[in-house]
Motif scaffolding. Sequence first.
Motif, PDB file in Angstrom:
ATOM      1  N   SER A  96       0.841  -1.207   0.000  1.00 14.69           N
ATOM      2  CA  SER A  96       0.000   0.000   0.000  1.00 14.69           C
ATOM      3  C   SER A  96       0.868   1.245   0.000  1.00 14.69           C
ATOM      4  O   SER A  96       1.929   1.277   0.629  1.00 14.69           O
ATOM      5  CB  SER A  96      -0.914   0.025   1.228  1.00 14.69           C
ATOM      6  OG  SER A  96      -1.794  -1.078   1.230  1.00 14.69           O
ATOM      7  N   GLN A  97       0.400   2.258  -0.709  1.00 16.19           N
ATOM      8  CA  GLN A  97       1.085   3.549  -0.745  1.00 16.19           C
ATOM      9  C   GLN A  97       0.428   4.492   0.249  1.00 16.19           C
ATOM     10  O   GLN A  97      -0.793   4.622   0.285  1.00 16.19           O
ATOM     11  CB  GLN A  97       1.004   4.147  -2.151  1.00 16.19           C
ATOM     12  CG  GLN A  97       1.677   5.506  -2.285  1.00 16.19           C
ATOM     13  CD  GLN A  97       1.531   6.100  -3.675  1.00 16.19           C
ATOM     14  OE1 GLN A  97       0.966   5.456  -4.574  1.00 16.19           O
ATOM     15  NE2 GLN A  97       2.006   7.312  -3.868  1.00 16.19           N
ATOM     16  N   GLY A  98       1.259   5.123   1.069  1.00 14.91           N
ATOM     17  CA  GLY A  98       0.742   6.051   2.063  1.00 14.91           C
ATOM     18  C   GLY A  98       1.200   7.470   1.815  1.00 14.91           C
ATOM     19  O   GLY A  98       2.107   7.728   1.005  1.00 14.91           O
ATOM     20  N   ILE A  99       0.581   8.407   2.503  1.00 18.68           N
ATOM     21  CA  ILE A  99       0.997   9.809   2.455  1.00 18.68           C
ATOM     22  C   ILE A  99       1.990  10.034   3.587  1.00 18.68           C
ATOM     23  O   ILE A  99       1.676   9.809   4.750  1.00 18.68           O
ATOM     24  CB  ILE A  99      -0.209  10.751   2.624  1.00 18.68           C
ATOM     25  CG1 ILE A  99      -1.207  10.552   1.480  1.00 18.68           C
ATOM     26  CG2 ILE A  99       0.236  12.203   2.678  1.00 18.68           C
ATOM     27  CD1 ILE A  99      -2.470  11.355   1.650  1.00 18.68           C
ATOM     28  N   GLY A 100       3.193  10.470   3.245  1.00 12.89           N
ATOM     29  CA  GLY A 100       4.179  10.742   4.287  1.00 12.89           C
ATOM     30  C   GLY A 100       5.229   9.662   4.359  1.00 12.89           C
ATOM     31  O   GLY A 100       5.615   9.073   3.342  1.00 12.89           O
ATOM     32  N   ASN A 101       5.710   9.394   5.558  1.00 10.68           N
ATOM     33  CA  ASN A 101       6.804   8.458   5.786  1.00 10.68           C
ATOM     34  C   ASN A 101       6.303   7.243   6.566  1.00 10.68           C
ATOM     35  O   ASN A 101       5.766   7.401   7.659  1.00 10.68           O
ATOM     36  CB  ASN A 101       7.908   9.177   6.582  1.00 10.68           C
ATOM     37  CG  ASN A 101       9.092   8.297   6.882  1.00 10.68           C
ATOM     38  OD1 ASN A 101       9.315   7.301   6.217  1.00 10.68           O
ATOM     39  ND2 ASN A 101       9.850   8.662   7.901  1.00 10.68           N
ATOM     40  N   PRO A 102       6.420   6.029   6.031  1.00 11.96           N
ATOM     41  CA  PRO A 102       7.112   5.634   4.795  1.00 11.96           C
ATOM     42  C   PRO A 102       6.240   5.792   3.557  1.00 11.96           C
ATOM     43  O   PRO A 102       5.034   6.018   3.656  1.00 11.96           O
ATOM     44  CB  PRO A 102       7.421   4.161   5.060  1.00 11.96           C
ATOM     45  CG  PRO A 102       6.258   3.700   5.885  1.00 11.96           C
ATOM     46  CD  PRO A 102       5.933   4.851   6.787  1.00 11.96           C
ATOM     47  N   ASP A 103       6.876   5.594   2.384  1.00  7.74           N
ATOM     48  CA  ASP A 103       6.122   5.661   1.134  1.00  7.74           C
ATOM     49  C   ASP A 103       5.271   4.411   0.924  1.00  7.74           C
ATOM     50  O   ASP A 103       4.165   4.494   0.386  1.00  7.74           O
ATOM     51  CB  ASP A 103       7.087   5.808  -0.056  1.00  7.74           C
ATOM     52  CG  ASP A 103       7.854   7.112  -0.027  1.00  7.74           C
ATOM     53  OD1 ASP A 103       7.244   8.148   0.277  1.00  7.74           O
ATOM     54  OD2 ASP A 103       9.066   7.088  -0.308  1.00  7.74           O
TER      55      ASP A 103
END
Length: 317
Positions: A96-103
């Motif tokens: 999954s791609q998230g907003i912020g850290n981590p990518d």
Amino acid sequence: MNMTLDGTDANIVGVLRTNPRITNKDIAARLDIAESTVAQRIRGMAERNVMRVVAQKHVFSDGYAHVVFLFVNTAGRTVQRVGADVSRIDGVFGVSQGIGNPDLFIAARATSMDDAQRISEQIAHIGSVATVETIPCFRIHKMVSTFGDLAHPSRPPKLNSESRNDRIFHAFYEDGRQSNREVSRQLDISEGAIRQRLKALQQSGEMQFQVVCNPLALGLRTTAIMRIATAAKETGGVLKRVVALEPARFVAEVAGTANVFALLSTSDNQSLGDLTDNELMSMSGVREVDAQILVANIKHGYYLSHFEAKERIPPRK
């Protein structure tokens, strides 16, 4: 594409959640509607990628014994391209791609901790991967795979054609509403053998049937990973309360300062914020909550779940 569920669709899905293999005739009797209407509605929801009944394997089936989470930051190529490369690694079932850290948030199952290290090293060698952090999961407290992007279905690991159990699983993964007779014809295995193996697989806790819905059809537009730090002596109580939250789809106890991971799905960002502030942060024993909204599922293995063995399986003819 129309993702909405009207009252009749919602009622059918509700009945299927109690018994995914219930016959159309029995659904019709419960809801006092025509059997042809039930068949038409189920077929229509499948064609619109709103709902499917699938077979699911236990996350620790097929010789796997561990679940690990990996946090990846990227540099150079797009996050989506890196995520697509990660998704092809053996053992990875969620990206999954998230907003912020981590990518990227990655979930993988491994046969051993050495195998988990192999996955971490393979990810680290992918082009544009800057950092990889591996977090072992001590225990899964909740894993309910009832949502998924049905327009881009997740694929189970490669079929083992030598295994009758695997052939049966793959057939019912494609369509969990098929009758034993239909699968018998497809696989050239007797209907009695199909019935016996299904019963054994379900009773052992290796396989179950589940209704998987597109979350948009249920009005769920926001999904987030919650990393929760708890007071050591109160972790057990926090876990019980988080598991009891209806929006919680996944809850696990992990290594590190943030020792509880949870995946929550809500109707919108405001609802997520309210849940974080009014529920999670107010729990006794919760020290800190870090929420990260997920913007894309690059891979979601809803063919896997975590469930208990069943003692009694209702037959389907």
